[in-house]
Design an enzyme around this catalytic site. Structure first.
Site, PDB file in Angstrom:
ATOM      1  N   ASP A  13       0.860  -1.161   0.000  1.00  0.00           N
ATOM      2  CA  ASP A  13       0.000   0.000   0.000  1.00  0.00           C
ATOM      3  C   ASP A  13       0.912   1.232   0.000  1.00  0.00           C
ATOM      4  O   ASP A  13       2.113   1.122   0.286  1.00  0.00           O
ATOM      5  CB  ASP A  13      -0.872  -0.039   1.259  1.00  0.00           C
ATOM      6  CG  ASP A  13      -1.715   1.205   1.440  1.00  0.00           C
ATOM      7  OD1 ASP A  13      -2.289   1.682   0.448  1.00  0.00           O
ATOM      8  OD2 ASP A  13      -1.777   1.709   2.573  1.00  0.00           O
ATOM      9  N   ASP A  15      -0.104   4.971   1.208  1.00  0.00           N
ATOM     10  CA  ASP A  15      -0.255   5.865   2.351  1.00  0.00           C
ATOM     11  C   ASP A  15      -0.148   5.107   3.675  1.00  0.00           C
ATOM     12  O   ASP A  15      -0.821   4.093   3.873  1.00  0.00           O
ATOM     13  CB  ASP A  15      -1.603   6.581   2.283  1.00  0.00           C
ATOM     14  CG  ASP A  15      -1.705   7.484   1.062  1.00  0.00           C
ATOM     15  OD1 ASP A  15      -2.424   8.493   1.137  1.00  0.00           O
ATOM     16  OD2 ASP A  15      -1.061   7.188   0.035  1.00  0.00           O
TER      17      ASP A  15
END
Length: 213
Positions: A13, A15
């Site tokens: 991922d 963020d």
């Protein structure tokens, strides 16, 4: 993505995983709506609300932000400790690094290559006359899209599913983590830690190196 077959695939991922920030909150600061969007992002990452609906609502709060302000946003980005070491280790062992994000290409297109990421996918923000319209341009990268992307990239790179790794922090990473051979909760919310195959407690991505084949 590299054309030659790779030994394994690591998908992160963006963020709060690849980077320490939540980019949508940084952009929202430019609209004076940072705290409001931060609270909505936290709820989405805990899995309390539908991600796609939440994203549309949060992006609506960005309407009117000048695209030129992205330079200020980029200047505030902090790579997660250990990220460059992890990416270097993956490459040294013949692996591929991908990033799939519910965030935005407008920022990731600069951050990802600078960190050595091989391939990435994210949402795009609709723009008119150099200003954000408050809409997402195209299909939203949600939990299922993240999982589908991992599977697609593994097939493209010739990596068997048993040599895939997914690293994430939020509820929208869980489907991707379940699709991978090893789903790693990193800097993660309680619901994600509870369902992950493995939890990395330290906010240091170099901790993952020991798990690589």
């Amino acid at each position: 993505m590299p054309a030659l077959a790779s030994r394994f695939l690591v998908v992160l991922d963006a963020d709060s995983t690849l980077i320490r920030n939540e980019v949508i909150e940084l952009i929202a600061d430019e609209a004076g709506r940072g705290p409001e969007v931060a609270a909505a992002t936290e709820a989405a990452m805990r899995g309390e609300v539908d991600f796609a609906a939440s994203l549309r609502s949060r992006v609506a709060a960005l309407a009117g932000v000048q695209v030129s302000s992205f330079e200020r946003v980029l200047s505030r980005i902090e790579p997660t400790p250990g990220v460059e070491e992890l990416i270097s280790a993956v490459h040294a062992r013949g692996g591929v690094v991908g990033v799939v994000s519910g965030g935005f290409h407008e920022i990731l297109d600069t951050i990802a290559p600078a960190l050595g990421v091989d391939i990435w996918r994210a949402n795009r923000l609709a723009v008119s006359d150099g200003v954000l319209t408050g809409a997402v341009d195209g299909a939203i990268v949600d939990a299922q899209a993240k999982a589908d992307t991992l599977i697609e990239w593994a097939a493209h790179a010739g990596v068997p599913r048993q040599l895939t790794f997914a690293i994430g922090d939020g509820a929208n990473d869980l489907v991707m983590m379940q699709a991978a051979a090893l789903g790693i909760a990193f800097n993660a919310k309680p619901a994600v830690r509870a369902k992950a195959d493995l939890v990395v407690g330290a906010v240091d991505l170099s901790e993952v190196i020991a798990l690589l084949p």
